[in-house]
Structures are given as structure tokens and as C-alpha cells.
Design an enzyme around this catalytic site. Sequence first.
Site, PDB file in Angstrom:
ATOM      1  N   ARG A 118       0.840  -1.192   0.000  1.00 53.15           N
ATOM      2  CA  ARG A 118       0.000   0.000   0.000  1.00 53.15           C
ATOM      3  C   ARG A 118       0.878   1.246   0.000  1.00 53.15           C
ATOM      4  O   ARG A 118       1.947   1.280   0.644  1.00 53.15           O
ATOM      5  CB  ARG A 118      -0.867  -0.019   1.260  1.00 53.15           C
ATOM      6  CG  ARG A 118      -1.872   1.127   1.392  1.00 53.15           C
ATOM      7  CD  ARG A 118      -2.989   1.001   0.410  1.00 53.15           C
ATOM      8  NE  ARG A 118      -4.138   1.842   0.784  1.00 53.15           N
ATOM      9  CZ  ARG A 118      -5.066   2.236  -0.077  1.00 53.15           C
ATOM     10  NH1 ARG A 118      -4.980   1.879  -1.343  1.00 53.15           N
ATOM     11  NH2 ARG A 118      -6.084   2.974   0.308  1.00 53.15           N
ATOM     12  N   THR A 405      -9.563   0.567  -9.642  1.00 53.15           N
ATOM     13  CA  THR A 405      -8.840  -0.593  -9.122  1.00 53.15           C
ATOM     14  C   THR A 405      -9.023  -1.797 -10.046  1.00 53.15           C
ATOM     15  O   THR A 405      -9.787  -1.766 -10.996  1.00 53.15           O
ATOM     16  CB  THR A 405      -9.295  -0.896  -7.674  1.00 53.15           C
ATOM     17  OG1 THR A 405      -9.168   0.303  -6.901  1.00 53.15           O
ATOM     18  CG2 THR A 405      -8.509  -1.987  -7.021  1.00 53.15           C
ATOM     19  N   THR A 423      -4.249  -1.150  -7.351  1.00 55.27           N
ATOM     20  CA  THR A 423      -4.954   0.110  -7.614  1.00 55.27           C
ATOM     21  C   THR A 423      -4.017   1.295  -7.778  1.00 55.27           C
ATOM     22  O   THR A 423      -2.886   1.280  -7.284  1.00 55.27           O
ATOM     23  CB  THR A 423      -5.918   0.414  -6.439  1.00 55.27           C
ATOM     24  OG1 THR A 423      -6.722   1.545  -6.748  1.00 55.27           O
ATOM     25  CG2 THR A 423      -5.158   0.667  -5.156  1.00 55.27           C
ATOM     26  N   GLU A 425      -6.031   4.079  -7.289  1.00 55.87           N
ATOM     27  CA  GLU A 425      -7.168   4.729  -6.635  1.00 55.87           C
ATOM     28  C   GLU A 425      -8.251   5.092  -7.626  1.00 55.87           C
ATOM     29  O   GLU A 425      -8.878   4.194  -8.159  1.00 55.87           O
ATOM     30  CB  GLU A 425      -6.746   5.939  -5.795  1.00 55.87           C
ATOM     31  CG  GLU A 425      -7.545   6.043  -4.485  1.00 55.87           C
ATOM     32  CD  GLU A 425      -8.933   6.619  -4.657  1.00 55.87           C
ATOM     33  OE1 GLU A 425      -9.904   5.833  -4.620  1.00 55.87           O
ATOM     34  OE2 GLU A 425      -9.056   7.831  -4.787  1.00 55.87           O
ATOM     35  N   GLU A 442      -3.660   8.180  -4.145  1.00 57.06           N
ATOM     36  CA  GLU A 442      -4.042   7.401  -2.971  1.00 57.06           C
ATOM     37  C   GLU A 442      -4.212   8.231  -1.702  1.00 57.06           C
ATOM     38  O   GLU A 442      -4.880   7.804  -0.749  1.00 57.06           O
ATOM     39  CB  GLU A 442      -2.989   6.323  -2.725  1.00 57.06           C
ATOM     40  CG  GLU A 442      -3.549   5.025  -2.215  1.00 57.06           C
ATOM     41  CD  GLU A 442      -4.467   4.376  -3.223  1.00 57.06           C
ATOM     42  OE1 GLU A 442      -5.659   4.217  -2.894  1.00 57.06           O
ATOM     43  OE2 GLU A 442      -4.021   4.033  -4.324  1.00 57.06           O
ATOM     44  N   SER A 470      -8.018   1.122   3.169  1.00 59.12           N
ATOM     45  CA  SER A 470      -8.499   0.644   1.875  1.00 59.12           C
ATOM     46  C   SER A 470      -9.709  -0.253   2.086  1.00 59.12           C
ATOM     47  O   SER A 470      -9.895  -0.831   3.158  1.00 59.12           O
ATOM     48  CB  SER A 470      -7.393  -0.145   1.164  1.00 59.12           C
ATOM     49  OG  SER A 470      -7.890  -0.796   0.014  1.00 59.12           O
ATOM     50  N   GLY A 491     -13.777  -1.473  -7.057  1.00 59.77           N
ATOM     51  CA  GLY A 491     -15.073  -0.840  -6.845  1.00 59.77           C
ATOM     52  C   GLY A 491     -15.159   0.111  -5.681  1.00 59.77           C
ATOM     53  O   GLY A 491     -16.257   0.369  -5.177  1.00 59.77           O
ATOM     54  N   GLY A 492     -14.023   0.655  -5.204  1.00 57.02           N
ATOM     55  CA  GLY A 492     -14.097   1.551  -4.063  1.00 57.02           C
ATOM     56  C   GLY A 492     -14.657   0.838  -2.853  1.00 57.02           C
ATOM     57  O   GLY A 492     -14.452  -0.364  -2.657  1.00 57.02           O
TER      58      GLY A 492
END
Length: 585
Positions: A118, A405, A423, A425, A442, A470, A491-492
Site C-alpha cells: 500500500r 482498481t 490500484t 485509486e 491514494e 483501503s 469498486g471503491g
Amino acid sequence: MRACRYAAAFLLAAATAASSAAWARTPQAVEDRNPEAASGVQTRELVRAPHFMMVSANPLATQAGEEMLRRGGSVVDAAIATQLVLNLAEPQSSGIGGGAFLVVYSAKTGRIQTYDSRETAPAAARPDRFLDADGKPLPFAQAVNNGMSVGVPGLLRGLELAHKEAGVLPWADLFQPAIRLAEQGFAVSPRLHALLAGNKALPQQAAAAAYFYAPNGTPWPVGHVLKNPEFARTLRAVAAQGADAFYQGDIARDIVAAVHGHAKPGDLSLADLANYRAKTREPVCGVYRGYQLCGMAPPSSGPIAVLQMLGELEQFPMSTFAPGSVEAVHYFSEAGRLAFADRDFYVADPDFVNVPVRALLDPAYLRARGALIQPDRSMKVALPGDPEGKLLSLGRDNALELPSTSHLVAVDAQGNALSMTTTIESEFGSKIFVRGFLLNNEMTDFSSSFKDPEGRLVANRVEPGKRPRSAMAPVIVLRDGKPVMLVGSPGGSAIINYVAKTIVGVLDWGLDIQAAISLPNMGSRNKETELEKGTTLEALAPALERMGHPVRITEFPSGIHGIVIDGKGLQGGVDPRREGLAAGG
């Protein structure tokens, strides 16, 4: 797994089955504005293979990973080759300018290892980063498309770490499919063209515009052969020198220069890049219907929320509710409300915040939370629980997570398995294009406000070196210690509902992985009860509203990809809302 007894009730009869190599048409959506999109969820054919399988969001990427598996490579080898091609062919969603979570099962040890690559906040980051002069959160469009949104990319460090521990093929070999495609070119897909045509911010960035658009400013048409020699040179350097070629030297200097050269510059530094480290973490695991489910630990909130939803649903007879029924949507949405209520307060980077994972997943706590679900009435908005008596000291997160993503899954011939969500973002990330790739945005996954109106600090606030929370939820489902299902989605924050829906589809409703993925999307993020537009779920709105559900019919651009391992081998499923491909041998 039981027979697919409910599949016919859910698959849209008007849709034709797409061949595994064909581009899937998708509903028109924020991230997928294809003007030729079908009005509902199309069917895709279940793909089977006896020994190994690769599934990703783009056929070219899947083929790159499958090539590595055919050569005897591991799932990590396949994931690296797949990811690098995704960066090229699906640049709006992921790439080396971003980060990822990998969940890997080792057939040799029987253990699951997770890799956290991340992004991190620059050392100069301040908690008021996304507040205006009056202390109010900036509009998302002002926060995202600039240098201030860029976090320290982590992907290559994570891939390198995973390869050192679980790779088989030489590191440099894994870069060859992407280098070849970057130099020879690839055809612009319908989805990429539609996204370019619909994006207003990307053409405003000169470097991005020069690559993604024709000289007259129009997006490259479907089928245009797009070459990226600059990306090929970047990959050649990393292939030869390892991730150090990215985090130090000329590439690092160009990244920092691009961030600082933006009209609204950021504070990413050479030291931030040089000091970045990927991490291994113990997985977060729980039990559902006799299966063990393991996924990425915080800073991901995804697997925790999925496990909470399932733990709350376990006391209800979900298998007796037909998919697409009012009862199924009601119970599923109410569980989502409860899980999202906890998520908004408790989950953040565990190196900065004490995340009460054990308490949030305690079976007694989840039974008590699930008991709040009424059979005939929606709670509309759930309040968070307080498993450790700390709630009053925390503020609520107000991060915005948009549906971009990508996700991929793989099983190799040795029985190793991988689920990976990756991702940059939001769609095309920060829009800053350098060395042939896009940089992430991000930083906008942190809470916009660092404290709530009562002055309580938000767990997911911006802090130097911190990783933003996340919703990515790469999950491996096991039975008797061996994997039986791999799943995840972009998909967030809706990722959580997409993944939980698919697991319920397979484990409760007995669907094959493709039918479960193709189920219309549904759920609540502790706001409205969301029903996927253009699907059979729309008809349920009146009945749900009579139960008190605030209903919202909306586009749900999931990108769920999964593999189920059964007595016949491997079955792969791709989300018909995107262009994915499952392939194996």
C-alpha cells in the site's frame, strides 16, 4: 458445492453468452461509460481447467500470466506478469505508480502469507492536507487531480518481496510480455476508449494527453494500436536492476519532478521513495458455514467488513432465500449497514492506530450485532458497535473511495493460490503521467477531515509515513486447510459488498463461481440500499421501501474475478461488466 439451483432466476435471458476471449460489454457507469453498454448484467461462460488458471480484468494480461504458469512459474510469477500488462492495457485502474495487496497460499507449507504494498503518505504530509482555508473538506475533484494526492508508490517493492519469497521464474522474464506489448503496441479496447472519451481531467495534463489522445485532442479509437516505448524502457530498467531502479536514480527523480511540477504541487520527495518498504502481515481470518476465510489485514478494511457481514448473516438461513428475493436483499443490506458502521470508526494503518481486529470479529460480538437485524424492517442507518469500549474517543472517517482498481486470481500447477487487488485509486489516478505510467491519487483515501465536529481524532487521518485505509478485499476461502475459492473485486468501498455477495452466492446458494459473480449487485454502505440498475433487482424497490429501506437504483461497476477449486479441477469466473478473461490448462 451444491448444484446451481437458482442460477436461472438471476441470469438475464436477453443477454447472449460471450466467448471467453471476447470483450464484455458493461453497464454505463462512472468508471465504465461505454455507450454501447448493455442495459443489464450479461452472462459469461464458466471456464474450467484441470491444473492451473489465471483470471484478470484484461485478456492480454491474463494471457501474460497464463504464459508464466505454462512455463512452470508460480502464482506470484503469474501475478507479476499479469500486473505489468494491466498497467499497460488497463492504465486507468492500476500500475507501478500505485500499490496492491497480495494474499498467497503456499501448498508446501499450508500457510497464507499477505503482502502489503500500500502507498504511504510523504514525510511532509500534514493532517489538514485536504481542508480549505475555512477548515472544510475540499471538493473531491480539487483534491484528486494534482500533486497533493500522490502517495509513495508501493507496488514494485511488494512484487519484488513476494517474488523473493515465492517466485520460481527469473524476475526479468516476468517483464517480457509487457515490454513486448509496450514496444509493438496493443489495440485500444472499447472500455479504455470509453473512459478516455469520458474523462475531462486527463486531457488537461500535457504528458498524459500526448499519450492517450490524438494530436487533435480526440481519444484514440477502438482498435488503434497504442505503443508505449517509454514504459518499455522503464520496465527494462526494473527488470535488469530490480525495484531499486524505480525507487532511486533517474526514474525516482522524474517522479518527484512530475509531482512538484504540477500546477498544484505535492510534497513527495526522493527520500520518501528511497525509504519505502513493503511489508508482510498476518492475514485476517474468520469462519463461515464451516469454511475458513482469510484476507488482507489492516490497513485494509475489506476482509474485516466482509467477515463481519458473513458473521452477522450466519445466524440467518440465507440458503433458503432465493437469490434476487426481497429477503436476500434485506438481510444482506442490513448486515452491510452494521459492518460499514464499524468500518468508518475503527480501521486504519495498524502501525499508527490500534485496530481492534480480534474484538470486531469475535463471534459473540457478531452474533449480537446480527441480532439487531429485524426480519421485516430496515434499521436505515446503523450505529457502530463498541467491542472494546473505545468508541467515544474516535471520530468518524469521511474518506471518499471511488470505483476504480483491478483484481486478479491465480492457481498454479503445484496448488499454490493467489488473490490480489491492485490500484492507483480513482480513474487514471492523479492524472500525472511520467515515464510511461500514471501516478496514484491514494492520499484521497485518507479521511478529508482529521477530526470530527466534536474534536475527536479520526483513525484514518493523514500522518507522515502512514498508509491510507483501503476497502480492497482479496480473499481466499479454505476447507480443511486447503483453498476452495479465491475472490476479490475493484469498486471503491463497494468492493466489500461485491465480494460478500459472491461468497454468499457460492457457499449459501450453491452457484458456480461465474453465476455468483454475475448476480446483480446489491447492498448498503450504511446509507441507501443500493440495487444495480438495469437488473431484475429494480423490481424489488417498492417492497423494500415498504420495509423502510431507503432505496437507490445505481450503476454498480464491479470487476469481480474468482476461482473455485472443486473435485473436477478449477472453475474460473470473470465479471461480465468488464473485459476480463479466465484461462488455464
